[in-house]
Design an enzyme around this catalytic site. Structure first.
Site, mmCIF file in Angstrom:
data_model
loop_
_atom_site.group_PDB
_atom_site.id
_atom_site.type_symbol
_atom_site.label_atom_id
_atom_site.label_comp_id
_atom_site.label_asym_id
_atom_site.label_seq_id
_atom_site.Cartn_x
_atom_site.Cartn_y
_atom_site.Cartn_z
ATOM 1 N N TYR A 53 1.129 -1.338 -0.040
ATOM 2 C CA TYR A 53 -0.236 0.034 0.255
ATOM 3 C C TYR A 53 1.362 1.414 0.140
ATOM 4 O O TYR A 53 1.818 1.497 0.768
ATOM 5 C CB TYR A 53 -0.817 0.182 1.361
ATOM 6 N N SER A 238 -13.586 -5.345 1.233
ATOM 7 C CA SER A 238 -14.946 -4.723 0.202
ATOM 8 C C SER A 238 -15.806 -4.790 0.511
ATOM 9 O O SER A 238 -16.699 -5.197 -0.151
ATOM 10 C CB SER A 238 -13.634 -5.257 -0.938
ATOM 11 N N LEU A 240 -17.811 -2.783 0.882
ATOM 12 C CA LEU A 240 -19.249 -2.078 0.276
ATOM 13 C C LEU A 240 -18.870 -1.972 -1.254
ATOM 14 O O LEU A 240 -19.317 -1.105 -2.331
ATOM 15 C CB LEU A 240 -18.856 -0.350 0.953
ATOM 16 N N GLY A 243 -17.466 1.060 -2.945
ATOM 17 C CA GLY A 243 -17.995 2.051 -2.973
ATOM 18 C C GLY A 243 -19.519 1.984 -3.990
ATOM 19 O O GLY A 243 -20.380 2.142 -3.867
ATOM 20 N N LEU A 245 -21.706 -0.614 -3.411
ATOM 21 C CA LEU A 245 -23.031 -0.998 -2.415
ATOM 22 C C LEU A 245 -23.315 0.376 -2.323
ATOM 23 O O LEU A 245 -24.440 0.485 -1.502
ATOM 24 C CB LEU A 245 -22.548 -1.672 -1.507
ATOM 25 N N THR A 246 -22.677 1.762 -1.948
ATOM 26 C CA THR A 246 -23.174 2.710 -1.662
ATOM 27 C C THR A 246 -24.182 3.925 -2.578
ATOM 28 O O THR A 246 -25.007 4.205 -2.571
ATOM 29 C CB THR A 246 -22.343 4.291 -1.807
ATOM 30 N N GLY A 247 -24.632 3.403 -3.672
ATOM 31 C CA GLY A 247 -24.968 3.374 -4.595
ATOM 32 C C GLY A 247 -25.088 4.789 -5.457
ATOM 33 O O GLY A 247 -25.462 5.246 -6.687
ATOM 34 N N LYS A 248 -23.131 4.847 -4.983
ATOM 35 C CA LYS A 248 -22.990 6.138 -5.651
ATOM 36 C C LYS A 248 -22.355 6.314 -7.261
ATOM 37 O O LYS A 248 -22.339 6.838 -7.544
ATOM 38 C CB LYS A 248 -21.273 6.970 -5.007
#
Length: 350
Positions: A53, A238, A240, A243, A245-248
């Protein structure tokens, strides 16, 4: 915040684990410190990083995340209050070797020499003399880690399970590693490691860090029973779906500063049926008065085979929303509803 035992060890971890891979790419050192301050204030005492990372991997940012954690630990003096996990890269089929990570330019492998180099590098950057959990970031053998639900047989050129554990054991005996874990692993690999450990008195795998979320429940097919029966709990990463699954990202949205815009590495989450599944879970959350991110995170937290769910945030607002998710009650109605969606759209994003 609730806590759980890490495998069969005497280590207790917060069920919310602070993921760090954006620090050094999307987040500055000051922002990373702010996240650590806040997470610690909320009882999040389990942090996960890796020698690779910041993510995505490249020579310019490699090791920077660990450096940011190290500077925070030095500034605050809270090392003894944190359960700190890092990872060593392997050969695998995931990132093509990452030869720039090694001093001699060799393809990354889980040889004794490379494990020694990786451990020493992580300890130096983290400014600590021990790691509570040290994980194999992905198998040394080549496997289909990301984005496939069919079997592919690769050439089986890899370090043996026993040799890898013996290399790790040398650091356990030195005190630089307390416990070991695996990541992006499969049932055969976990059981082989457990068998070698039992037969030879080598360190026992305490955890498995794999992708797991509402749109990828493949862990449940074979690994969940191992996690339960062998006490090798899942550290769900992971949760989400990067991201999704946030709908963004629904309806083709591309939020400024998002990972999809910055790196265009979201293909794993864009297969057939993915958008339909994401929309269904977002609609379900809204119907129950929940933030979609909190539905997704609490789903993971509610699984009996999950030891901790790894959150990741680039903003403080996201971080607060994510940590709040662990206080959301999980109901039978939510369980039935997510299972109904899963039956219609099973695992579109493995």
């Amino acid at each position: 915040m609730e806590y759980a035992k890490l495998g069969r060890t005497d280590v207790t971890v917060s069920r919310c684990c602070l993921g760090t891979m954006t620090w050094g790419s999307q987040n500055s050192e000051a922002e990373a410190h702010e996240q650590m301050d806040y997470a610690f204030s909320r009882g999040v005492t389990f942090w996960d990083t890796a020698e690779m990372y910041a993510s995505p991997p490249n020579p310019e940012t490699q090791g920077r995340t660990e450096e940011y954690i190290g500077s925070w630990l030095t500034k605050t003096g809270k090392r003894s209050q944190i359960v700190l996990a890092s990872k060593v890269a392997g050969q695998g089929a995931a990132f093509g070797g990452l030869s720039w990570m090694r001093k001699d330019g060799a393809t990354t492998r889980q040889t004794r020499a490379q494990i020694d180099e990786a451990v020493e590098g992580s300890l130096r950057r983290l400014k600590t003399d021990y790691l509570d959990l040290y994980q194999l970031h992905w198998p040394d053998r080549r496997v289909r880690v990301f984005g496939g639900q069919t079997y592919k047989d690769y050439d089986q050129d890899f370090e043996s399970f026993g040799d890898i554990l013996e290399a790790l054991d040398a650091h356990v005996k030195k005190g630089s590693i307390r416990h070991v874990g695996v990541s992006n692993e499969f049932p055969w690999g976990v059981m082989r490691f457990l068998g070698e450990s039992e037969a030879k008195g080598l360190p026992r795998v305490a955890s498995i860090q794999n992708a797991y979320h509402l749109a990828n429940r493949t862990f449940e097919y074979g690994l969940a029973e191992i996690a339960m029966r062998e006490q090798v709990g899942l550290l769900a990463y992971s949760p989400l779906a990067q991201g999704q699954l946030t709908g963004k990202y629904l309806d083709g949205a591309l939020p400024e500063g998002s990972r999809k815009v910055l790196y265009n590495r979201m293909q794993r989450y864009e297969g057939p049926g993915a958008q339909e599944a994401f929309r269904a879970y977002v609609d379900l959350a809204k119907a129950h008065g929940l933030d979609p991110a909190q539905l997704a995170l609490k789903f993971c937290d509610a699984r009996p085979f999950v030891t901790a769910t790894i959150i990741g945030a680039t903003s403080m607002a996201q971080l607060k929303t994510n940590i709040d998710a662990f206080d959301v009650p999980w109901t039978d109605a939510l369980e039935d509803a997510v299972n109904a969606i899963h039956a219609r759209q099973p695992n579109p994003c493995p």
